[in-house]
Scaffold this motif. Structure first.
Motif, PDB file in Angstrom:
ATOM      1  N   UNK A  23      13.704  83.275  -3.298  1.00 14.26           N
ATOM      2  CA  UNK A  23      15.130  83.090  -3.131  1.00 14.26           C
ATOM      3  C   UNK A  23      15.683  83.872  -1.953  1.00 14.26           C
ATOM      4  N   UNK A  25      17.159  84.335   1.715  1.00 16.97           N
ATOM      5  CA  UNK A  25      18.139  83.475   2.397  1.00 16.97           C
ATOM      6  C   UNK A  25      17.456  82.481   3.338  1.00 16.97           C
ATOM      7  N   UNK A  28      16.402  79.188   1.691  1.00 15.64           N
ATOM      8  CA  UNK A  28      17.393  78.264   1.145  1.00 15.64           C
ATOM      9  C   UNK A  28      17.686  77.171   2.158  1.00 15.64           C
ATOM     10  N   UNK A  29      18.035  75.963   1.683  1.00 14.12           N
ATOM     11  CA  UNK A  29      18.354  74.889   2.633  1.00 14.12           C
ATOM     12  C   UNK A  29      19.621  75.229   3.423  1.00 14.12           C
ATOM     13  N   UNK A  30      19.640  74.835   4.682  1.00 12.02           N
ATOM     14  CA  UNK A  30      20.811  75.101   5.521  1.00 12.02           C
ATOM     15  C   UNK A  30      21.834  73.984   5.311  1.00 12.02           C
ATOM     16  N   UNK A  31      23.112  74.395   5.283  1.00 13.48           N
ATOM     17  CA  UNK A  31      24.147  73.371   5.176  1.00 13.48           C
ATOM     18  C   UNK A  31      24.371  72.746   6.543  1.00 13.48           C
ATOM     19  N   UNK A  37      33.008  67.334  10.797  1.00 10.44           N
ATOM     20  CA  UNK A  37      32.949  68.654  11.432  1.00 10.44           C
ATOM     21  C   UNK A  37      32.377  68.547  12.837  1.00 10.44           C
ATOM     22  N   UNK A 107      39.078  77.109  14.422  1.00 11.87           N
ATOM     23  CA  UNK A 107      38.992  76.156  13.300  1.00 11.87           C
ATOM     24  C   UNK A 107      37.916  75.110  13.571  1.00 11.87           C
ATOM     25  N   UNK A 109      35.424  75.263  15.633  1.00 11.61           N
ATOM     26  CA  UNK A 109      34.104  75.842  15.980  1.00 11.61           C
ATOM     27  C   UNK A 109      33.479  75.085  17.141  1.00 11.61           C
TER      28      UNK A 109
ATOM     29  N   UNK B  64      21.545  87.509  -4.655  1.00  5.12           N
ATOM     30  CA  UNK B  64      21.081  86.141  -4.865  1.00  5.12           C
ATOM     31  C   UNK B  64      19.714  86.030  -5.522  1.00  5.12           C
ATOM     32  N   UNK B  65      18.669  86.742  -5.021  1.00  5.89           N
ATOM     33  CA  UNK B  65      17.359  86.606  -5.688  1.00  5.89           C
ATOM     34  C   UNK B  65      17.399  87.049  -7.149  1.00  5.89           C
ATOM     35  N   UNK B 303      41.047  84.874  10.415  1.00  2.27           N
ATOM     36  CA  UNK B 303      42.079  84.017  10.989  1.00  2.27           C
ATOM     37  C   UNK B 303      43.302  83.917  10.097  1.00  2.27           C
ATOM     38  N   UNK B 352      24.151  76.354  -1.664  1.00  2.00           N
ATOM     39  CA  UNK B 352      22.794  75.859  -1.384  1.00  2.00           C
ATOM     40  C   UNK B 352      21.805  76.223  -2.487  1.00  2.00           C
TER      41      UNK B 352
END
Lengths: 142, 391
Positions: A23, A25, A28-31, A37, A107, A109, B64-65, B303, B352
């Motif tokens: 687990x 980081x 984990x799958x990337x968004x 967007x 906003x 990006x 998280x883990x 922001x 995720x």
């Protein structure tokens, strides 16, 4: 069973749900950015430039042009005393232009947030702060 | 800015020495004997970590883990979802953010808000304990309500979800903790340095040393060869975020110097028909509502602070309202960024994990956001009044 199916089967069997290392980081799958967007990111840059040009050079804002200088805060009054009324009004236009265009960039990006910040700092130096030459001229130092 | 940077230096001590991970594992193993015990353990862990770690994403990454393994023990893993998993992950997301709201140093956006307020009211004295006195009790109430709403109302636990589904599952976490060995001298030093810094922050009004100076002292000790705990390469400062903050601070200074927020607010309020006769409660409702629900649209707390705090200050000054009567309650709502996955980095990260859907996070998040609005209204009529902020 194909080789690929065997590999997948082994992967599933090998996954230990109680192993904390599974687990991290990085695993984990990337968004991914959605289509909307991505479009926002493409349009953000040109939109920010357009907003800056319109506010700073094109549009007249009576609120600034007819500013009641007496109602300004002490801090603003001090700045007014240094740079004069005309420059203060231009500084107001500049700050509004920088503020609105930077919000658009942040906003959407369109560029990375830190890069927008660096551009904000540079824009404020050029558009808002009085030039050293002008300050020296104003104080009659040669 | 310095406090922002130095907070990361100090937090790096706890991450590099793994003191934060050890504390989280130890606490959940000691007190997480039941489903409720686990939820309350994470609540406490998040509050404690929020005292020391000023980045919500770092806290989420550390925990998280641990909560993923626990979710698996209780039957939620690899796409298999249940209400235990939904509660555990969504409540951690909520706690990571609300824990940060309890402390001035809980997040860089809090520090920016304070900087903007102090920039406008330079003669006003406001420090760590002022924020703590108002924010900490509010945060604790919200965290407890977050547990109740999650476990009892929105995602009630079925009887089988309250029991571990994997025999001896918690023993694996025990093995992880045992594998870390005994607490090292570096871990003890990092905890001692941070506790010292925290005590200095809390007692700031007595000794008069401001928070940034205290953080400098702590960071120097932490980095000192021979005495300290971290080397420069161990320090994990997200420089891209520091540069982002620097731009926000500069923009805030520029807005102050030109009095632009007050000028725009004056015009805006006239256009909306809001005058000095408008009851304070209307302004309070308007600004707290705007701040809270803007969290649904924006991705950046910095922001939102940069936009709404100067406007709130402008209104205070325009209508001769008490200093901080609007800007401080608005600042207390910065961290409410947990409703949708794009609202914050921890929200994106935890989404995720595949323990909940968009509608799950929206249901829970919007409910907690509405509760937070009610709470800030109650706070405005009670605690903030008693502390002299609201009229």
């Amino acid at each position: 069973m194909t080789e690929k199916n065997k590999e997948l089967d082994q992967e599933v069997q090998a996954f230990d749900p109680l192993d904390m290392n599974n687990y991290k980081v990085e695993k984990l799958p990337k968004m991914e950015k959605s289509g909307f967007e991505k479009w926002m990111a493409r349009l953000g840059g040109p939109l920010a430039i357009l907003i800056f040009i319109l506010i700073y050079w094109v549009v007249d804002i009576p609120l600034f042009d007819n500013l009641d200088f007496e109602s300004l805060s002490d801090k603003a009054q001090k700045r007014l005393a240094v740079i004069g009324e005309e420059a203060f009004i231009r500084a107001c236009y500049a700050m509004l232009a920088i503020f609105c265009s930077s919000i658009v960039l942040w906003i959407t990006e369109s560029v990375q947030s830190y890069l927008t910040s660096l551009m904000v700092i540079l824009a404020i130096v050029f558009a808002v702060l009085p030039r050293r030459k002008k300050l020296l001229r104003n104080s009659d130092i040669r | 800015m310095w406090l922002n940077i130095l907070s990361f230096v100090l937090a790096s001590m706890l991450v590099k020495t793994k003191a934060a991970k050890r504390f989280a594992l130890w606490f959940v193993l000691k007190f997480g004997k039941s489903a409720s015990g686990i939820f309350f353990s994470f609540l406490v862990i998040n509050v404690v970590l929020s005292m020391f770690i000023s980045a919500t994403t770092v806290k989420a990454t550390i925990l998280l883990p641990i909560f993923m393994v626990i979710a698996a023990i209780f039957g939620a893993s690899q796409g298999e979802r249940n209400n235990f998993g939904r509660n555990l992950v969504l409540q951690n997301l909520f706690q990571v953010n609300i824990g940060a709201s309890a402390f001035m140093t809980g997040s860089g956006a809090n520090l920016l808000a304070v900087s903007l307020i102090m920039g406008a009211y330079s003669s006003y004295s406001f420090g760590y304990t002022d924020w703590l006195a108002a924010a900490f009790p509010l945060a604790m109430i919200l965290l407890l309500l977050g547990w109740f709403i999650g476990v009892k109302v929105i995602f009630p636990l079925k009887p089988e979800e309250k029991k571990p589904q994997i025999e001896g599952g918690m023993q694996r976490l025990r093995s992880e903790l045992d594998a870390m060995g005994k607490m090292t001298f570096d871990e003890m030093k990092s905890i001692a340095i941070f506790v010292g810094v925290l005590l200095m922050w809390v007692t700031g009004e007595w000794h008069g040393i401001d928070e940034t100076t205290v953080a400098f002292m702590g960071a120097i000790i932490a980095l000192m060869p021979g005495i300290g705990v971290v080397k420069w390469n161990d320090v994990d400062i997200p420089w891209h975020l520091m540069l982002f903050s620097a731009g926000a601070y500069t923009l805030g200074s520029g807005l102050n110097a030109t009095d632009l927020p007050a000028i725009m607010v004056n015009a805006g309020m006239n256009a909306l028909g809001i005058t000095g006769q408008t009851p304070f409660i209307v302004l309070y409702l308007l600004f707290t509502g705007l701040m809270l629900f803007s969290g649904l649209l924006f991705q950046s707390k910095t922001m939102r602070a940069l936009i709404f705090i100067p406007i709130a200050i402008g209104v205070e000054q325009q209508f001769n309202l008490p200093a901080l009567s609007l800007s401080f309650p608005v600042a207390l709502l910065i961290e409410h960024v947990y409703v949708l996955p794009f609202n914050s980095k921890p929200a994106a990260l935890l989404y995720t994990t595949n323990h909940y859907s968009w509608s799950d996070t929206f249901k829970y998040g919007i409910t907690m956001m509405l509760i937070a609005w009610v709470m800030i209204l109650v706070w405005g009529e009670t605690v903030l009044q008693w502390l002299g902020y609201t009229p």
